[in-house]
Scaffold this active site. Structure first.
Site, PDB file in Angstrom:
ATOM      1  N   SER A 238      14.907  62.990  45.203  1.00  0.00           N
ATOM      2  CA  SER A 238      15.479  61.695  45.541  1.00  0.00           C
ATOM      3  C   SER A 238      15.938  61.655  46.999  1.00  0.00           C
ATOM      4  O   SER A 238      15.125  61.892  47.877  1.00  0.00           O
ATOM      5  CB  SER A 238      16.614  61.395  44.561  1.00  0.00           C
ATOM      6  OG  SER A 238      16.721  60.009  44.408  1.00  0.00           O
ATOM      7  N   LYS A 242      13.720  62.712  50.303  1.00  0.00           N
ATOM      8  CA  LYS A 242      13.465  62.024  51.574  1.00  0.00           C
ATOM      9  C   LYS A 242      13.653  63.066  52.692  1.00  0.00           C
ATOM     10  O   LYS A 242      12.879  63.140  53.642  1.00  0.00           O
ATOM     11  CB  LYS A 242      14.448  60.859  51.762  1.00  0.00           C
ATOM     12  CG  LYS A 242      14.482  59.848  50.586  1.00  0.00           C
ATOM     13  CD  LYS A 242      15.468  58.708  50.832  1.00  0.00           C
ATOM     14  CE  LYS A 242      16.041  58.030  49.588  1.00  0.00           C
ATOM     15  NZ  LYS A 242      15.204  57.269  48.739  1.00  0.00           N
ATOM     16  N   TRP A 329      12.526  52.078  40.170  1.00  0.00           N
ATOM     17  CA  TRP A 329      13.291  51.935  41.420  1.00  0.00           C
ATOM     18  C   TRP A 329      12.608  52.712  42.570  1.00  0.00           C
ATOM     19  O   TRP A 329      12.605  52.290  43.703  1.00  0.00           O
ATOM     20  CB  TRP A 329      14.700  52.466  41.150  1.00  0.00           C
ATOM     21  CG  TRP A 329      15.722  52.322  42.216  1.00  0.00           C
ATOM     22  CD1 TRP A 329      16.440  53.343  42.780  1.00  0.00           C
ATOM     23  CD2 TRP A 329      16.212  51.117  42.825  1.00  0.00           C
ATOM     24  NE1 TRP A 329      17.334  52.842  43.698  1.00  0.00           N
ATOM     25  CE2 TRP A 329      17.210  51.479  43.743  1.00  0.00           C
ATOM     26  CE3 TRP A 329      15.890  49.764  42.671  1.00  0.00           C
ATOM     27  CZ2 TRP A 329      17.895  50.546  44.515  1.00  0.00           C
ATOM     28  CZ3 TRP A 329      16.576  48.828  43.455  1.00  0.00           C
ATOM     29  CH2 TRP A 329      17.565  49.225  44.362  1.00  0.00           C
ATOM     30  N   HIS A 380      14.794  59.256  36.152  1.00  0.00           N
ATOM     31  CA  HIS A 380      14.976  59.761  37.507  1.00  0.00           C
ATOM     32  C   HIS A 380      15.735  61.089  37.460  1.00  0.00           C
ATOM     33  O   HIS A 380      16.919  61.117  37.129  1.00  0.00           O
ATOM     34  CB  HIS A 380      15.789  58.703  38.273  1.00  0.00           C
ATOM     35  CG  HIS A 380      16.078  59.049  39.684  1.00  0.00           C
ATOM     36  ND1 HIS A 380      15.126  58.995  40.671  1.00  0.00           N
ATOM     37  CD2 HIS A 380      17.224  59.441  40.291  1.00  0.00           C
ATOM     38  CE1 HIS A 380      15.677  59.317  41.818  1.00  0.00           C
ATOM     39  NE2 HIS A 380      16.958  59.607  41.621  1.00  0.00           N
TER      40      HIS A 380
HETATM   41  C1  GCU Z   1      19.973  55.727  44.890  1.00  0.00           C
HETATM   42  C2  GCU Z   1      19.189  55.306  46.105  1.00  0.00           C
HETATM   43  C3  GCU Z   1      17.855  56.032  46.195  1.00  0.00           C
HETATM   44  C4  GCU Z   1      18.059  57.512  46.071  1.00  0.00           C
HETATM   45  C5  GCU Z   1      18.836  57.824  44.807  1.00  0.00           C
HETATM   46  C6  GCU Z   1      19.189  59.307  44.630  1.00  0.00           C
HETATM   47  O1  GCU Z   1      19.357  55.244  43.738  1.00  0.00           O
HETATM   48  O2  GCU Z   1      19.030  53.916  46.056  1.00  0.00           O
HETATM   49  O3  GCU Z   1      17.215  55.744  47.412  1.00  0.00           O
HETATM   50  O4  GCU Z   1      16.817  58.168  46.095  1.00  0.00           O
HETATM   51  O5  GCU Z   1      20.063  57.125  44.831  1.00  0.00           O
HETATM   52  O6  GCU Z   1      19.338  60.024  45.611  1.00  0.00           O
HETATM   53  O7  GCU Z   1      19.331  59.728  43.473  1.00  0.00           O
END
Ligand code: GCU
Length: 400
Positions: A238, A242, A329, A380
């Site tokens: 997540s 990134k 998402w 997720h």
């Molecule tokens: C939030 C955010 C995402 C990210 C996620 C996470 O949902 O909007 O961009 O990837 O948190 O880090 O679990």
């Protein structure tokens, strides 16, 4: 009285923020038929409209241009210089995991202009392996108990035993050592070493700082003779995913990258405007990306890059991306399409991936391909299923 009203006011603001977030998430598009028509920037055309046809043109012209575009517009600069990097072994146990592994808890200290940053690394190296071993390095964005060095607590987020049994070393550091994941305190860490970044519109913020941390751990691996520093896979989930992508794009010493459910400003195409969008990520997490990125709120099509170009910047190194079926998402289809659109850069190296035009079915991993992918059934998360495929993918691409 004053305290109470301040409290009430902060609480009110908090409620408003929660509501704004909920509204944003509810307004997100999850309908494939509502994805607007879009044209991706051509990964093989330079800003001067020159067509890139060879590996050399890619490496000398287009790749540096793409990295620069991401630095200026998205993740911010990645300062590379520091005065010294030292490390000390805080704890070592050659008989960890019932004799299967050696544990090292390493404190890595990086200093610039007398400002230090300390990275606490947990590292397990398999004992049965001879010579330097490849390693999976997790950028840990969840609780530190997920990477418990004592193994009293075990977590599928970092299944160290499974990785050790497969013949790889496994390591992790926590993002808070580099930049706390908080709008106000993210400045307390790497940014103290590079104060000029704080005021620049293209200055790095938290995600950049986490990626920077992964690069410094790689500096340490180059000094650790038990690790094969030419075979380091950087892993993130997540927001951590990134950062793993950005680390691998910036630092070509990483041999492989795993980006798990990284979604918007990770592995998913922004122009699809599916699930999370740039406006939302910049509003809820203003401390993640460069200030310049906010110019692209609601303006995905003006951005000079899209995320397929970040993946292309990792070529020719193997990359594995994942999604989860219930995690719309993070736009699973947009992630797959980003890989697909990066393929032609791998092609310049004679590497053909086996990606079909459409994403594979759920739980059908693509392993024998330089660009690997799966969409796991479920929520997720980073799970044992994801790791088992990372290992299979590494067996194909790292062990040979
Ligand atoms: C939030 C955010 C995402 C990210 C996620 C996470 O949902 O909007 O961009 O990837 O948190 O880090 O679990």
């Amino acid at each position: 009285m004053l305290f109470l009203s301040r409290f009430a006011f902060s609480f009110f603001l908090f409620l408003v923020l929660i509501q704004v977030q909920a509204q944003n998430a509810a307004q997100a598009n999850y309908d494939e038929s509502k994805v607007p028509p879009y044209t991706l920037p051509d990964v093989l055309k330079t800003t001067k409209s020159k067509k890139v046809q060879t590996k050399t043109e890619w490496e000398t012209i287009r790749r540096p241009e793409i990295i620069k575009l991401f630095e200026e517009n998205v993740y911010g600069q990645m300062p590379k210089s520091y005065d010294r990097l030292t490390y000390s072994i805080k704890n070592k146990n050659a008989d960890a995991m019932a004799g299967k592994a050696t544990l090292k808890e390493v404190t890595i200290e990086v200093v610039k202009n007398n400002n230090p940053v300390k990275i606490n690394l947990v590292l397990f190296v398999p004992n049965r392996q001879k010579g330097p071993v490849p390693v999976f390095l997790l950028i840990n964005n969840r609780g530190k108990d997920n990477t418990d060095p004592t193994r009293a607590k075990k977590s599928d987020f970092w299944p160290a035993e499974m990785v050790i049994d497969s013949g790889y070393a496994i390591a992790a550091f926590h993002v808070s050592d580099l930049a706390p994941d908080d709008t106000a305190t993210y400045v307390n860490g790497v940014l103290q070493l590079y104060p000029e970044q704080l005021t620049a519109n293209d200055g790095m913020k938290a995600i950049g700082a986490w990626a920077w941390g992964a690069c410094r751990v790689l500096d340490y691996f180059e000094k650790d003779t038990t690790i094969d520093a030419k075979k380091v896979a950087v892993v993130g989930h997540s927001r951590g995913g990134k950062a793993s992508l950005w680390a691998a794009a910036e630092d070509q010493r990483f041999a492989m990258c795993m980006t798990n459910c990284s979604g918007n400003t990770g592995a998913a195409l922004a122009r699809r405007q599916f699930g999370e969008r740039i406006n939302r990520i910049n509003t809820v997490f203003p401390h993640w990306f460069a200030t310049n990125y906010k110019k692209f709120n609601h303006k995905e099509n003006v951005l000079p890059v899209d995320q397929h170009m970040l993946i292309a910047a990792i070529a020719p190194r193997p990359l594995y991306a994942t999604n989860a079926s219930k995690d719309l998402w993070a736009d699973p289809t947009g992630t797959y399409l980003a890989l697909k659109n990066a393929e032609k850069v791998y092609g310049l190296y004679g590497l053909t991936s086996n990606l079909n035009a459409n994403p594979p079915a759920i739980n059908q991993p693509i392993i024998n391909s330089i660009l690997g992918y799966h969409n796991r059934e479920g929520e997720h998360n980073l799970t044992a299923y994801d790791w088992s495929n990372f290992i299979k993918f590494a067996n194909v691409h790292l062990k040979k």
